[in-house]
Design a protein around this motif. Sequence first.
Motif, PDB file in Angstrom:
ATOM      1  N   GLU A  31      10.311   8.416  -9.443  1.00 22.02           N
ATOM      2  CA  GLU A  31      11.263   7.706  -9.574  1.00 22.02           C
ATOM      3  C   GLU A  31      12.150   7.923 -10.243  1.00 22.02           C
ATOM      4  O   GLU A  31      13.728   7.659 -10.205  1.00 22.02           O
ATOM      5  N   ALA A  32      12.204   8.584 -11.512  1.00 24.31           N
ATOM      6  CA  ALA A  32      13.237   9.081 -12.389  1.00 24.31           C
ATOM      7  C   ALA A  32      14.119  10.183 -11.993  1.00 24.31           C
ATOM      8  O   ALA A  32      15.368   9.967 -11.921  1.00 24.31           O
ATOM      9  N   CYS A  33      13.456  10.953 -10.965  1.00 24.42           N
ATOM     10  CA  CYS A  33      14.137  12.051 -10.274  1.00 24.42           C
ATOM     11  C   CYS A  33      14.982  11.480  -9.191  1.00 24.42           C
ATOM     12  O   CYS A  33      16.336  11.747  -9.035  1.00 24.42           O
ATOM     13  N   CYS A  34      14.642  10.396  -8.678  1.00 23.04           N
ATOM     14  CA  CYS A  34      15.531   9.695  -7.586  1.00 23.04           C
ATOM     15  C   CYS A  34      16.573   8.984  -7.961  1.00 23.04           C
ATOM     16  O   CYS A  34      17.519   9.208  -7.489  1.00 23.04           O
ATOM     17  N   LYS A  35      16.580   8.439  -9.158  1.00 16.13           N
ATOM     18  CA  LYS A  35      17.456   7.661  -9.870  1.00 16.13           C
ATOM     19  C   LYS A  35      18.530   8.409 -10.145  1.00 16.13           C
ATOM     20  O   LYS A  35      19.615   8.062 -10.053  1.00 16.13           O
ATOM     21  N   ALA A  36      18.374   9.765 -10.358  1.00 17.86           N
ATOM     22  CA  ALA A  36      19.205  10.663 -10.865  1.00 17.86           C
ATOM     23  C   ALA A  36      20.069  11.353  -9.525  1.00 17.86           C
ATOM     24  O   ALA A  36      21.027  12.122  -9.671  1.00 17.86           O
ATOM     25  N   CYS A  37      19.813  10.920  -8.491  1.00 17.65           N
ATOM     26  CA  CYS A  37      20.320  11.509  -7.155  1.00 17.65           C
ATOM     27  C   CYS A  37      21.157  10.493  -6.434  1.00 17.65           C
ATOM     28  O   CYS A  37      21.084   9.277  -6.477  1.00 17.65           O
ATOM     29  N   ARG A  43      20.270   5.790   1.114  1.00 19.88           N
ATOM     30  CA  ARG A  43      19.331   6.154   2.578  1.00 19.88           C
ATOM     31  C   ARG A  43      18.287   5.444   2.575  1.00 19.88           C
ATOM     32  O   ARG A  43      17.615   5.188   1.893  1.00 19.88           O
ATOM     33  N   TRP A  44      17.868   5.053   4.073  1.00 18.31           N
ATOM     34  CA  TRP A  44      16.628   4.402   4.418  1.00 18.31           C
ATOM     35  C   TRP A  44      15.559   5.114   3.761  1.00 18.31           C
ATOM     36  O   TRP A  44      14.527   4.378   3.613  1.00 18.31           O
ATOM     37  N   GLY A  45      15.278   6.344   3.661  1.00 14.37           N
ATOM     38  CA  GLY A  45      14.252   6.967   2.992  1.00 14.37           C
ATOM     39  C   GLY A  45      14.290   7.247   1.569  1.00 14.37           C
ATOM     40  O   GLY A  45      13.347   7.827   1.117  1.00 14.37           O
ATOM     41  N   PRO A  48      15.661   2.387  -4.082  1.00 14.85           N
ATOM     42  CA  PRO A  48      14.327   1.540  -4.285  1.00 14.85           C
ATOM     43  C   PRO A  48      14.024   0.740  -3.019  1.00 14.85           C
ATOM     44  O   PRO A  48      14.980   0.610  -2.023  1.00 14.85           O
ATOM     45  N   PHE A  49      12.633   0.648  -2.632  1.00 11.53           N
ATOM     46  CA  PHE A  49      12.149  -0.061  -1.412  1.00 11.53           C
ATOM     47  C   PHE A  49      11.963  -1.488  -1.726  1.00 11.53           C
ATOM     48  O   PHE A  49      11.539  -1.843  -2.730  1.00 11.53           O
ATOM     49  N   ASP A  50      11.826  -2.083  -0.797  1.00 13.86           N
ATOM     50  CA  ASP A  50      11.609  -3.553  -0.790  1.00 13.86           C
ATOM     51  C   ASP A  50      10.096  -3.996  -0.785  1.00 13.86           C
ATOM     52  O   ASP A  50       9.807  -5.122  -0.299  1.00 13.86           O
ATOM     53  N   HIS A  51       9.265  -3.003  -0.845  1.00 12.30           N
ATOM     54  CA  HIS A  51       7.958  -3.306  -0.718  1.00 12.30           C
ATOM     55  C   HIS A  51       7.239  -2.383  -1.740  1.00 12.30           C
ATOM     56  O   HIS A  51       7.888  -1.281  -1.926  1.00 12.30           O
ATOM     57  N   ASP A  52       5.864  -2.463  -1.992  1.00  6.54           N
ATOM     58  CA  ASP A  52       4.999  -1.636  -2.659  1.00  6.54           C
ATOM     59  C   ASP A  52       4.792  -0.596  -1.830  1.00  6.54           C
ATOM     60  O   ASP A  52       4.015  -0.626  -0.892  1.00  6.54           O
ATOM     61  N   THR A  53       4.998   0.561  -2.328  1.00  9.63           N
ATOM     62  CA  THR A  53       4.898   1.803  -1.417  1.00  9.63           C
ATOM     63  C   THR A  53       3.537   2.335  -1.252  1.00  9.63           C
ATOM     64  O   THR A  53       3.266   3.152  -0.433  1.00  9.63           O
ATOM     65  N   LEU A  54       2.549   1.751  -2.269  1.00 12.43           N
ATOM     66  CA  LEU A  54       1.305   2.096  -2.003  1.00 12.43           C
ATOM     67  C   LEU A  54       0.714   1.611  -0.668  1.00 12.43           C
ATOM     68  O   LEU A  54      -0.297   1.924  -0.205  1.00 12.43           O
TER      69      LEU A  54
END
Length: 89
Positions: A31-37, A43-45, A48-54
């Motif tokens: 998540e930290a890596c993604c926030k830096a992008c 993008r849809w993929g 942050p997601f609107d659900h628990d990715t688990l």
Amino acid sequence: MSEKNYDCEEVVAVVDRDRYVSEFRDVPTFEACCKACPNYGNRWGCPPFDHDTLQDLQPYNKDMRKVALKRLTGTLIGAFWGLVVLLLL
């Protein structure tokens, strides 16, 4: 330009869902890596997601071969009936 040689090797391992989650899933780091992008939130993929990715892992069970066989069987049955309909038209 220098030429570089690379060897590619495919390595496959079967890991059940619980072991994957406990040993290999590191949400805070990714998540930290993604926030830096710059794609974060754009993008849809990308999170942050609107659900628990688990929840995305819930369909996977310890024996995915059974699931794959059911899906393949359903696909083949659907293809057969699709062909029948096309031939009757």
